[in-house]
Design a protein around this motif. Structure first.
Motif, PDB file in Angstrom:
ATOM      1  N   ALA A 173      -9.142   0.583   4.702  1.00  0.00           N
ATOM      2  CA  ALA A 173      -9.536   1.731   5.882  1.00  0.00           C
ATOM      3  C   ALA A 173      -8.634   2.837   5.863  1.00  0.00           C
ATOM      4  CB  ALA A 173      -9.718   0.993   7.167  1.00  0.00           C
ATOM      5  N   TRP A 174      -9.071   3.763   6.621  1.00  0.00           N
ATOM      6  CA  TRP A 174      -7.744   4.787   6.686  1.00  0.00           C
ATOM      7  C   TRP A 174      -7.550   5.407   8.193  1.00  0.00           C
ATOM      8  CZ3 TRP A 174      -4.487   7.303   3.570  1.00  0.00           C
ATOM      9  CH2 TRP A 174      -4.709   7.277   2.077  1.00  0.00           C
TER      10      TRP A 174
ATOM     11  N   LEU B 297       0.787  -1.084   0.033  1.00  0.00           N
ATOM     12  CA  LEU B 297       0.003  -0.055  -0.131  1.00  0.00           C
ATOM     13  C   LEU B 297       0.754   1.441  -0.112  1.00  0.00           C
ATOM     14  CD1 LEU B 297      -2.630  -0.964   2.865  1.00  0.00           C
ATOM     15  CD2 LEU B 297      -2.605  -1.544   0.292  1.00  0.00           C
ATOM     16  N   VAL B 298       0.429   2.195  -0.887  1.00  0.00           N
ATOM     17  CA  VAL B 298       1.162   3.441  -0.881  1.00  0.00           C
ATOM     18  C   VAL B 298       0.498   4.681  -0.771  1.00  0.00           C
ATOM     19  CG1 VAL B 298       3.190   4.865  -2.370  1.00  0.00           C
ATOM     20  CG2 VAL B 298       3.378   2.352  -2.262  1.00  0.00           C
TER      21      VAL B 298
ATOM     22  N   LEU C 120      -2.655   6.785   7.372  1.00  0.00           N
ATOM     23  CA  LEU C 120      -2.225   5.754   7.032  1.00  0.00           C
ATOM     24  C   LEU C 120      -3.438   4.714   6.295  1.00  0.00           C
ATOM     25  CD1 LEU C 120      -1.076   5.843  10.076  1.00  0.00           C
ATOM     26  CD2 LEU C 120       0.705   4.524   8.904  1.00  0.00           C
ATOM     27  N   CYS C 121      -2.942   4.176   5.161  1.00  0.00           N
ATOM     28  CA  CYS C 121      -3.738   3.386   4.523  1.00  0.00           C
ATOM     29  C   CYS C 121      -3.806   1.951   5.022  1.00  0.00           C
ATOM     30  CB  CYS C 121      -3.663   3.216   3.069  1.00  0.00           C
ATOM     31  SG  CYS C 121      -4.712   2.381   1.982  1.00  0.00           S
ATOM     32  N   ALA C 122      -4.685   0.959   5.255  1.00  0.00           N
ATOM     33  CA  ALA C 122      -4.898  -0.287   5.763  1.00  0.00           C
ATOM     34  C   ALA C 122      -5.704  -1.226   4.948  1.00  0.00           C
ATOM     35  CB  ALA C 122      -5.066  -0.203   7.161  1.00  0.00           C
TER      36      ALA C 122
ATOM     37  N   TRP D 128      -0.458  -2.250   5.878  1.00  0.00           N
ATOM     38  CA  TRP D 128      -0.380  -0.849   6.051  1.00  0.00           C
ATOM     39  C   TRP D 128       0.615  -0.350   5.213  1.00  0.00           C
ATOM     40  CZ3 TRP D 128      -3.210   1.585   9.941  1.00  0.00           C
ATOM     41  CH2 TRP D 128      -3.678   0.510  11.000  1.00  0.00           C
ATOM     42  N   GLY D 129       0.263   0.860   4.953  1.00  0.00           N
ATOM     43  CA  GLY D 129       1.371   1.628   3.914  1.00  0.00           C
ATOM     44  C   GLY D 129       2.088   2.497   5.151  1.00  0.00           C
TER      45      GLY D 129
END
Length: 121
Positions: A33-34, A2-3, A93-95, A111-112
């Motif tokens: 999710a964020w 994830l980026v 963060l993106c998850a 996770w990013g």
């Protein structure tokens, strides 16, 4: 993998769009999710969307201001943030996880690195 991208310095009341690019598997495989983490604070849930995108949930602090969208064909997830406030300042963060529609960070396997959003008053 994830980026995240899109974080920057903005002023109170501005809008900002964050993106999360998913690689390795199609994003429709995952609940996305964020979360956010402000300096000296614990990681905090922001928003989540189901794999199909038909269900979503938001933290009370962002409800009505933030919108999570899924572009499954493009393997991206975006977070549109409007009416930003200084208290929105954080690393976002993106998850992802393959099963749980959850507000809990412990439910997420991927996770990013995060993207910094700074909101100036």
């Amino acid at each position: 993998q994830l980026v995240e991208s899109g974080g920057r310095w903005v002023q109170t009341g501005d809008s900002l769009r964050l993106s999360c690019a998913v690689s390795g598997r199609t994003s429709s495989t995952y609940v996305m999710a964020w979360f956010r983490q402000a300096p000296g604070k614990e990681r905090e849930f922001v928003a989540v969307a189901s794999r199909s995108g038909t269900s979503s949930d938001y933290a009370d602090s962002v409800k009505g201001r933030f919108t999570l969208s899924r572009g499954n064909a493009e393997n991206t997830v975006t977070l549109q943030m409007n009416s930003l406030k200084p208290e929105d300042t954080a690393v976002y963060l993106c998850a992802a996880n393959s099963q749980w529609f959850s507000r809990s960070a412990s439910s997420y396997d991927y996770w990013g690195q995060g993207t910094l959003v700074t909101v100036s008053s």
